[in-house]
Motif scaffolding. Structure first.
Motif, short mmCIF file in Angstrom:
data_model
loop_
_atom_site.label_atom_id
_atom_site.label_comp_id
_atom_site.label_asym_id
_atom_site.label_seq_id
_atom_site.Cartn_x
_atom_site.Cartn_y
_atom_site.Cartn_z
N PHE A 95 0.82 -1.21 0.00
CA PHE A 95 0.00 0.00 0.00
C PHE A 95 0.86 1.27 0.00
O PHE A 95 0.51 2.26 -0.64
N GLU A 98 2.02 2.37 -3.59
CA GLU A 98 1.02 2.76 -4.60
C GLU A 98 0.66 4.23 -4.49
O GLU A 98 0.09 4.64 -3.48
N GLU A 100 -1.73 5.77 -5.89
CA GLU A 100 -3.20 5.93 -5.83
C GLU A 100 -3.73 5.75 -4.42
O GLU A 100 -4.82 6.23 -4.10
N VAL A 101 -2.98 5.06 -3.56
CA VAL A 101 -3.38 4.89 -2.16
C VAL A 101 -3.03 6.17 -1.43
O VAL A 101 -1.86 6.49 -1.24
N GLN A 102 -4.04 6.93 -1.05
CA GLN A 102 -3.84 8.21 -0.39
C GLN A 102 -3.71 8.08 1.12
O GLN A 102 -3.00 8.84 1.75
N GLN A 103 -4.43 7.14 1.69
CA GLN A 103 -4.38 6.89 3.12
C GLN A 103 -4.50 5.39 3.33
O GLN A 103 -5.18 4.71 2.56
N CYS A 104 -3.87 4.89 4.39
CA CYS A 104 -3.95 3.48 4.70
C CYS A 104 -3.86 3.34 6.22
O CYS A 104 -2.94 3.88 6.84
N VAL A 115 -8.33 1.40 3.42
CA VAL A 115 -7.49 2.10 2.44
C VAL A 115 -8.33 3.10 1.65
O VAL A 115 -9.44 2.77 1.22
N ILE A 117 -8.36 5.28 -1.76
CA ILE A 117 -7.73 5.27 -3.07
C ILE A 117 -8.40 6.31 -3.96
O ILE A 117 -9.62 6.46 -3.92
N TYR A 125 -9.91 2.25 -11.39
CA TYR A 125 -10.06 1.64 -10.07
C TYR A 125 -10.14 0.12 -10.19
O TYR A 125 -9.50 -0.61 -9.43
N LEU A 132 -4.13 -5.12 -6.88
CA LEU A 132 -3.83 -5.05 -5.46
C LEU A 132 -4.53 -6.12 -4.63
O LEU A 132 -3.96 -6.64 -3.68
N THR A 144 -15.41 -2.55 -1.39
CA THR A 144 -15.19 -1.19 -1.85
C THR A 144 -16.43 -0.34 -1.65
O THR A 144 -17.54 -0.76 -1.99
#
Length: 159
Positions: A95, A98, A100-104, A115, A117, A125, A132, A144
């Motif tokens: 994570f 990536e 595209e992963v803004q927060q995890c 996560v 995204i 997506y 992923l 999701t």
């Protein structure tokens, strides 16, 4: 990388400075000083001390994803196949790598990771989710949720 200084307790001046910086980190130190009744030099010293101690972790710019063509924000619950230390380490590394992963968030309550995204569109997506999550043997399942509206993001901490 330098080791952060030991934690420091924040006084009323530090908290007032942080409230201003969280609203606009570009606020001139002179203006901050006027607002909190300190000299610009005192504000500068306090900011430097908070940076050194890790209270101020970074100074960044918030970008509106839609303004740069990133129209999909997905919130994904990720369930690992197992919770072994190595499995968790691998998922964190995946994570982190990536863009595209803004927060995890590694979490409790039956979800291994939560996560956030951002992608340009649903096709992007889906391709990312396939790579992923679907094709990853370390992922048991995922769910999701697609954001309909970005009501509040990057909010200031209550200090």
């Amino acid at each position: 990388m330098a080791k952060p200084a030991p934690p420091r307790s924040l006084d009323a001046f530090d908290r007032a400075i942080l409230r201003i910086l969280q609203t606009d980190a570009r606020t001139p130190q002179r203006a901050i000083g006027e607002a909190v009744n300190l000299s610009a030099a005192a504000v500068q010293r306090r900011i430097a001390a908070m940076e050194a101690s890790g209270v101020i972790a970074a100074t960044t710019v918030m970008v509106d994803p839609e303004a740069i063509g990133l129209g999909i924000t997905a919130m994904v619950e990720v369930h690992l196949e197992d919770e072994r230390t190595e499995s968790i380490r691998q998922a964190k590394a995946l994570f982190l790598a990536e863009p595209e992963v803004q927060q995890c968030y590694y979490s409790t309550g039956g979800i291994s990771f939560f996560v956030i995204i951002v992608t340009p569109d649903m096709a992007a997506y889906q391709a990312l989710a396939k790579r992923l999550f679907e094709d990853n043997p370390g992922i048991n399942r995922f769910r999701t949720l697609i954001a309909l509206d970005r009501v509040k993001t990057g909010g200031a901490l209550a200090i």
